[in-house]
Design a protein around this motif. Structure first.
Motif, short mmCIF file in Angstrom:
data_model
loop_
_atom_site.label_atom_id
_atom_site.label_comp_id
_atom_site.label_asym_id
_atom_site.label_seq_id
_atom_site.Cartn_x
_atom_site.Cartn_y
_atom_site.Cartn_z
N TRP A 71 -5.94 27.86 56.85
CA TRP A 71 -5.58 27.07 58.01
C TRP A 71 -6.10 25.64 57.94
N ALA A 72 -6.97 25.37 57.00
CA ALA A 72 -7.53 24.01 56.87
C ALA A 72 -6.88 23.23 55.73
N ILE A 73 -6.06 23.91 54.93
CA ILE A 73 -5.48 23.26 53.75
C ILE A 73 -4.27 22.43 54.13
N GLY A 74 -4.35 21.13 53.84
CA GLY A 74 -3.21 20.24 54.07
C GLY A 74 -2.87 20.03 55.54
N THR A 75 -3.74 20.46 56.43
CA THR A 75 -3.42 20.38 57.86
C THR A 75 -4.12 19.19 58.53
N GLY A 116 -13.05 23.70 50.39
CA GLY A 116 -11.80 22.96 50.32
C GLY A 116 -10.98 23.16 51.57
N GLY A 117 -10.25 22.12 51.97
CA GLY A 117 -9.42 22.17 53.17
C GLY A 117 -9.63 20.91 53.97
N SER A 118 -8.71 19.92 53.73
CA SER A 118 -8.75 18.64 54.47
C SER A 118 -10.08 17.88 54.34
N VAL A 119 -10.67 17.93 53.16
CA VAL A 119 -11.88 17.12 52.95
C VAL A 119 -11.45 15.67 52.71
N LYS A 120 -12.13 14.76 53.35
CA LYS A 120 -11.85 13.33 53.20
C LYS A 120 -13.14 12.56 53.49
N GLY A 167 -6.15 31.68 41.86
CA GLY A 167 -6.19 32.29 43.18
C GLY A 167 -6.06 31.32 44.33
N HIS A 168 -5.52 30.12 44.06
CA HIS A 168 -5.32 29.19 45.18
C HIS A 168 -4.41 29.84 46.23
N SER A 169 -4.62 29.51 47.48
CA SER A 169 -3.86 30.19 48.54
C SER A 169 -2.36 29.95 48.40
N GLU A 170 -1.97 28.81 47.81
CA GLU A 170 -0.52 28.59 47.61
C GLU A 170 0.03 29.54 46.56
N ARG A 171 -0.78 29.88 45.55
CA ARG A 171 -0.36 30.89 44.56
C ARG A 171 -0.31 32.27 45.23
N ALA A 205 -16.66 19.73 46.79
CA ALA A 205 -15.39 19.83 47.50
C ALA A 205 -14.24 20.00 46.52
N LEU A 206 -13.27 20.84 46.91
CA LEU A 206 -12.00 20.90 46.21
C LEU A 206 -11.02 20.17 47.12
N VAL A 207 -10.50 19.07 46.60
CA VAL A 207 -9.77 18.11 47.45
C VAL A 207 -8.31 18.04 47.05
N GLY A 208 -7.41 18.21 48.01
CA GLY A 208 -5.99 18.08 47.73
C GLY A 208 -5.52 16.66 48.02
N GLY A 209 -4.98 16.45 49.20
CA GLY A 209 -4.37 15.17 49.57
C GLY A 209 -5.20 13.93 49.24
N ALA A 210 -6.48 13.97 49.56
CA ALA A 210 -7.32 12.78 49.36
C ALA A 210 -7.65 12.51 47.90
N GLY A 237 -10.54 17.44 42.23
CA GLY A 237 -9.24 17.09 42.83
C GLY A 237 -8.14 18.02 42.38
N ASN A 238 -7.51 18.67 43.33
CA ASN A 238 -6.36 19.54 43.05
C ASN A 238 -5.10 18.77 43.42
N TRP A 239 -4.42 18.30 42.39
CA TRP A 239 -3.23 17.46 42.65
C TRP A 239 -2.01 18.26 43.08
N LYS A 240 -2.06 19.58 42.97
CA LYS A 240 -0.92 20.43 43.32
C LYS A 240 0.32 19.94 42.57
N MET A 241 1.53 20.00 43.18
CA MET A 241 2.74 19.58 42.46
C MET A 241 3.01 18.09 42.73
N TYR A 262 -14.30 28.10 48.47
CA TYR A 262 -13.87 28.67 49.76
C TYR A 262 -12.89 27.71 50.41
N GLU A 263 -11.67 28.18 50.59
CA GLU A 263 -10.64 27.35 51.20
C GLU A 263 -9.94 28.12 52.32
N PRO A 264 -10.34 27.90 53.57
CA PRO A 264 -9.62 28.57 54.66
C PRO A 264 -8.18 28.05 54.69
P1 PGA Z 1 -6.21 19.50 51.12
O1 PGA Z 1 -6.01 20.66 49.99
O2 PGA Z 1 -7.45 18.75 50.76
O3 PGA Z 1 -4.97 18.67 51.01
O4 PGA Z 1 -6.33 20.21 52.42
C1 PGA Z 1 -7.10 21.36 49.47
C2 PGA Z 1 -6.64 22.38 48.47
O5 PGA Z 1 -5.63 23.06 48.68
O6 PGA Z 1 -7.29 22.58 47.42
#
Ligand code: PGA
Length: 246
Positions: free
Chosen positions: A171-175, A205-209, A95-99, A225-230, A9-13, A167-169
């Protein structure tokens, strides 16, 4: 035996120290450890103490979302790897795409961070992936080859083997729009060949739920999975593993 699943789980900020404590109070009540599951949580720096306490109690891996490659000195606003090690951090997302895209971290800086984390005996969780523009322009593999080769340049095979790849495309992150399982499998299979070690761990990683976990995690070259929101709620986070198993 079924393959081992990495649920990170990547909690981000998100998640203050108080919220982190609350998360683990709830998590402890619902988490059932399994021999084929490794759970990891990555919090903001200020929540790492609370994360360490909760994660140790529950027996889950914990880590930071970034680190600087110098050990100490005049680097205002940065946190070093020895500082993280002191809290017991073993894994660092790099190397997260937000960085890369919001904070402009170049490939060379990410490579230095990967090396420094490995030198400290810790595990980098190395993220890479293409933007929508790069995919639509037919440059997906070219971009990822550059990102991966630059991060791995000069590393020994045993160091390459220790890294966890994600691998985190972009376009799939947080969308809410995950890659299809075929798209994710194609890239993970390709990555494994490029990395040159068939046994490395590769996450998607990218919108996994819960609703898309089974098809993604069932793919041959996807180890987790590397999971953000969920990942922000114990229920939606752990549902990803249960959905895969059921
Ligand atoms: P997401 O984020 O699950 O909210 O799309 C994934 C991530 O950025 O690691």
């Amino acid at each position: 035996m079924s393959k081992k699943i990495y649920l990170y789980g990547n909690w981000k900020m998100n998640m203050t120290a108080a919220e982190t404590k609350k998360f683990f109070d709830e998590f402890a009540g619902v988490y059932k450890p399994a021999s084929d599951l490794e759970v990891g949580v990555f919090s903001p720096f200020t929540s790492l103490w609370a994360l360490a306490e909760g994660a140790k109690k529950c027996g889950v891996v914990f880590g930071a979302q970034n680190a600087y490659y110098e050990a100490k000195g005049a680097f205002t606003g940065e946190v070093s790897i020895p500082m993280l090690a002191e809290i017991g951090v073993t894994h660092v997302i790099l190397g997260h795409s937000e960085r890369r895209h919001i904070f402009g971290e170049p490939d060379e800086m990410i490579a230095k961070k990967v090396k420094a984390v490995l030198d400290a005996g810790m595990i980098p969780v190395l993220c890479y992936g293409e933007t929508l523009e790069e995919r639509e322009g037919g440059n997906t593999f070219k971009v990822m080859e550059r990102q991966l080769k630059s991060a791995l340049e000069g590393l020994k095979p045993e160091e390459v083997a220790k890294i966890i790849y994600a691998y985190e495309p972009v376009w799939a992150i947080g969308t809410g729009k995950s890659a299809t399982s075929e798209q994710a499998q194609e890239v993970c299979e390709w990555s494994r060949k490029l990395i040159g070690d068939p046994k490395v761990v590769i996450l998607y990683g990218g919108s996994v739920k819960g609703s898309n976990a089974k098809e993604l995690l069932s793919m041959k070259d996807i180890d987790g999975a590397l999971v953000g929101g969920a990942s922000l709620k114990p229920g939606s986070f752990l549902e990803i593993y249960t959905a895969y198993k059921n």
